[in-house]
Design an enzyme around this catalytic site. Structure first.
Site, short mmCIF file in Angstrom:
data_model
loop_
_atom_site.label_atom_id
_atom_site.label_comp_id
_atom_site.label_asym_id
_atom_site.label_seq_id
_atom_site.Cartn_x
_atom_site.Cartn_y
_atom_site.Cartn_z
N HIS A 1 0.82 -1.21 0.00
CA HIS A 1 0.00 0.00 0.00
C HIS A 1 0.86 1.27 0.00
O HIS A 1 0.35 2.33 0.33
CB HIS A 1 -0.91 0.00 1.24
CG HIS A 1 -1.95 -1.07 1.20
ND1 HIS A 1 -2.45 -1.68 2.33
CD2 HIS A 1 -2.57 -1.67 0.16
CE1 HIS A 1 -3.34 -2.60 1.98
NE2 HIS A 1 -3.43 -2.61 0.68
N LYS B 1 -2.61 -2.58 -7.88
CA LYS B 1 -2.93 -2.96 -9.26
C LYS B 1 -2.39 -4.35 -9.54
O LYS B 1 -1.28 -4.68 -9.14
CB LYS B 1 -2.24 -1.95 -10.20
CG LYS B 1 -2.61 -2.07 -11.63
CD LYS B 1 -3.79 -1.17 -11.96
CE LYS B 1 -4.33 -1.40 -13.35
NZ LYS B 1 -5.05 -2.66 -13.51
N LYS C 1 7.34 -4.65 -10.11
CA LYS C 1 7.18 -4.31 -11.53
C LYS C 1 6.74 -2.85 -11.69
O LYS C 1 7.31 -2.10 -12.49
CB LYS C 1 6.10 -5.24 -12.11
CG LYS C 1 5.99 -5.26 -13.58
CD LYS C 1 4.90 -6.23 -14.01
CE LYS C 1 5.18 -7.67 -13.58
NZ LYS C 1 4.16 -8.60 -14.07
N LYS D 1 -2.79 -8.87 -6.70
CA LYS D 1 -3.13 -9.94 -7.65
C LYS D 1 -4.32 -10.69 -7.10
O LYS D 1 -4.49 -10.81 -5.88
CB LYS D 1 -1.96 -10.92 -7.81
CG LYS D 1 -2.01 -11.70 -9.09
CD LYS D 1 -1.51 -10.86 -10.25
CE LYS D 1 -1.44 -11.64 -11.53
NZ LYS D 1 -0.67 -10.88 -12.54
N SER E 1 -2.25 -0.48 -18.80
CA SER E 1 -3.36 -0.40 -17.85
C SER E 1 -3.33 0.94 -17.13
O SER E 1 -4.37 1.54 -16.85
CB SER E 1 -3.26 -1.51 -16.80
OG SER E 1 -3.84 -2.70 -17.29
P1 NAD Z 1 -3.61 -16.75 -21.45
O1 NAD Z 1 -4.56 -17.55 -20.66
O2 NAD Z 1 -4.13 -15.84 -22.52
O3 NAD Z 1 -2.52 -17.68 -22.15
C1 NAD Z 1 -1.78 -18.66 -21.49
C2 NAD Z 1 -1.49 -19.76 -22.50
O4 NAD Z 1 -0.58 -20.69 -21.90
C3 NAD Z 1 -2.73 -20.54 -22.91
O5 NAD Z 1 -2.76 -20.68 -24.32
C4 NAD Z 1 -2.56 -21.88 -22.20
O6 NAD Z 1 -3.16 -22.97 -22.90
C5 NAD Z 1 -1.05 -22.01 -22.15
N1 NAD Z 1 -0.59 -22.89 -21.09
C6 NAD Z 1 -1.08 -23.01 -19.84
N2 NAD Z 1 -0.38 -23.92 -19.14
C7 NAD Z 1 0.59 -24.36 -19.98
C8 NAD Z 1 1.63 -25.30 -19.84
N3 NAD Z 1 1.82 -25.97 -18.70
N4 NAD Z 1 2.45 -25.51 -20.91
C9 NAD Z 1 2.26 -24.85 -22.07
N5 NAD Z 1 1.28 -23.95 -22.25
C10 NAD Z 1 0.45 -23.71 -21.22
O7 NAD Z 1 -2.74 -15.94 -20.38
P2 NAD Z 1 -1.82 -14.68 -20.61
O8 NAD Z 1 -2.60 -13.48 -20.25
O9 NAD Z 1 -1.18 -14.79 -21.94
O10 NAD Z 1 -0.74 -14.88 -19.45
C11 NAD Z 1 0.41 -15.70 -19.63
C12 NAD Z 1 1.44 -15.34 -18.58
O11 NAD Z 1 1.77 -13.95 -18.71
C13 NAD Z 1 1.01 -15.51 -17.13
O12 NAD Z 1 2.12 -15.88 -16.36
C14 NAD Z 1 0.56 -14.12 -16.73
O13 NAD Z 1 0.64 -13.91 -15.33
C15 NAD Z 1 1.60 -13.29 -17.46
N6 NAD Z 1 1.20 -11.91 -17.69
C16 NAD Z 1 0.07 -11.60 -18.37
C17 NAD Z 1 -0.26 -10.26 -18.59
C18 NAD Z 1 -1.44 -9.86 -19.42
O14 NAD Z 1 -1.57 -8.66 -19.71
N7 NAD Z 1 -2.29 -10.75 -19.84
C19 NAD Z 1 0.56 -9.24 -18.06
C20 NAD Z 1 1.73 -9.59 -17.38
C21 NAD Z 1 2.04 -10.93 -17.20
#
Ligand code: NAD
Length: 471
Positions: free
Chosen positions: A64, A70, A94, A106, A362
């Site tokens: 905080h 966020k 981050k 989160k 964001s």
């Molecule tokens: P998403 O759900 O759109 O995509 C994740 C993909 O990974 C899916 O296609 C899923 O089938 C695949 N997957 C899941 N488990 C797997 C495994 N064991 N082996 C191979 N593939 C697997 O999610 P996202 O938003 O793309 O997020 C992916 C990562 O990025 C996460 O760690 C998330 O915390 C991080 N992240 C996302 C954002 C965002 O803006 N979406 C921002 C920062 C970090």
């Protein structure tokens, strides 16, 4: 062995490693490291077939020191309290690294989203939002969720709609969540932001010739052989921008398996193939690897884990052949694996800086919502007219005549999408250069992850020191 530690403990070990290199008061470091509050809720949901499921969900607000907090909300069967605390802590660091004025948070719901109908997911999302609202764990100045694993604009739309219905007349209520669809207050460029930021980060690292030389690589993204784990939002967009910049996509890993093709995979054709067959396997011209994780060991220059945490461990790290591990996902490398990769001279671009594109855009969306004004709306036309006047003046003074295409190119005023991508590029590029500078200052001991933590610690420490509580 460090692998026995939980995800949250692993994040804290990374923090501690960096904290020891700083000269901050230990009490101040403990304050920065502590998770400030966690909310665990369980509620029932009626399934379409009339049965009932008990749902468990969490929201952790790690720090905080700046408000609002966020961080995304994920839907996954692996969600638990330790995981959301770890991810919330990463969000704190981050945000500090990319100078986004938020504390970290989160959330997560422990479900497999593929096992629920759209209607069921909507009921779950709306109920969780109501629970967060009733406990003051959501609000434009309190805590602002966003998409993450298993969630996207659709879920964010349900969240803002539920929040609006519970906060009649609150002027800034639309800023209670980001990653919304555009008509509901979203911003152009949010969907692709994280993947685009991952690309900018890799591009920045690859641009420094000496660093690439030390890895035995040439400078630039062009021609780099890339493997991506996870073909979701982040993985797909990171792959898209890397390929557009000339990288060769030699492997893709998904939960159903992995595929490889040293001559390069056609990304769009692969997405089409998966949509048609439900799997990346069996893609024409590619070799199938039925054990998905084996794909992490494919021969490549850049490995981009973009799926879930703890994929590169002390066990498989010695077999990772990439020279650069670009952490698009949160926490894909364990603390133990990090040690192995460091000893082996692999460059790790850490999550806390590399995937900050999502939270950066964001932040832009939140500011847009608070100002109730689309970026570019005031100045786009004015810029275009000024530029046209300048072109006319050049024509009047010289022999030069601009054709229609040139006029359009030079006169262009910046719209929302242009401003967002340029703000994102500036943020990620600057963050990388700052982190690299700190790494150089601290010498051999500090890798890029440690330098990122030091950067965050120094900035957050400054906030607490300003209060006069800590020395
Ligand atoms: P998403 O759900 O759109 O995509 C994740 C993909 O990974 C899916 O296609 C899923 O089938 C695949 N997957 C899941 N488990 C797997 C495994 N064991 N082996 C191979 N593939 C697997 O999610 P996202 O938003 O793309 O997020 C992916 C990562 O990025 C996460 O760690 C998330 O915390 C991080 N992240 C996302 C954002 C965002 O803006 N979406 C921002 C920062 C970090």
């Amino acid at each position: 062995m460090s692998e026995q530690y939980s995800f949250y403990e692993q994040v804290n070990r990374g923090f501690d490693r960096a904290a020891r290199m700083t000269s901050h008061d230990p009490r101040l470091l403990r304050q920065i490291r502590a998770c400030n509050s966690v909310y665990h809720v369980s509620f029932p949901v009626k399934r379409d077939d009339g049965s009932m499921d008990m749902i468990h969900a969490w929201r952790a607000e790690h720090s905080h020191h700046k408000l609002p907090t966020k961080g995304g909300i994920r839907y996954s069967v692996h969600v638990n309290e330790d995981e959301v605390k770890a991810l919330a802590a990463l969000m704190t660091y981050k945000c500090a690294i990319v100078d986004v004025p938020f504390g970290g948070a989160k959330g997560g719901i422990k479900i497999d989203p593929r096992a629920y109908s759209v209607g069921e997911l909507e009921r779950i999302t709306r109920r969780f939002t109501a629970e967060l609202k009733s406990k003051n764990f959501i609000g434009p100045g309190v805590d602002v969720p966003a998409p993450d694993l298993g969630t996207g604009p659709r879920e964010m739309a349900w969240i803002v709609d539920t929040y609006n219905s519970l906060s009649s007349g609150e002027l800034n209520s639309v800023a209670c969540v980001t990653g919304k669809p555009i008509p509901l207050g979203g911003i152009r460029g949010r969907t692709e932001a994280t993947g685009m930021g991952v690309y900018f980060g890799i591009r920045e690292a690859c641009a420094i010739e000496d660093d690439m030389k030390a890895l035995g690589l040439g400078p630039g993204v062009d021609g780099k052989r890339v493997v991506v784990q996870g073909l979701g939002n982040v993985g797909y967009h990171a792959a898209k921008y890397l390929v557009e910049a000339g990288a060769v996509l030699v492997g893709i890993l998904e939960y159903e398996g992995a595929i490889s093709d040293p001559s390069g995979l056609d990304l769009e054709a692969l997405v089409e193939h998966r949509a048609k067959t439900g799997s990346i396997l069996g893609f024409p011209g590619a070799t199938d690897l039925h054990e998905s994780k084996d794909g992490l060991e494919l021969d490549c220059d850049v490995l981009v884990p973009a799926a879930i945490e703890r994929q590169i461990t002390r066990d498989n790290a010695p077999r990772v052949r990439a020279k650069i591990v670009a952490e698009a996902a949160n926490g894909p490398t364990t603390f133990g694996a990090d040690e192995v990769l460091r000893e082996r001279g692999v460059m790790v671009l850490p999550d806390a800086f590399l995937n900050a594109g999502g939270v950066t855009v964001s932040y832009f969306e939140w500011v847009k919502n608070l100002s109730h004004l689309r970026f570019g709306r005031l100045q786009k036309r004015f810029e275009e007219m000024s530029n046209r006047r300048l072109l006319s003046a050049i024509e009047a003074q010289t022999e030069k005549r601009f054709d229609a295409e040139e006029t359009e190119f030079f006169a262009l005023g910046a719209g929302e999408a242009d401003l967002v991508s340029s703000g994102l590029e500036e943020t990620i590029s600057l963050a990388y250069l700052q982190v690299r500078e700190i790494k150089l200052q601290y010498g051999e001991e500090a890798d890029l992850r440690t330098a990122s933590f030091i950067n965050a610690i120094d900035k957050i420490a400054g906030c607490y020191q300003g209060l006069g509580i800590f020395p």
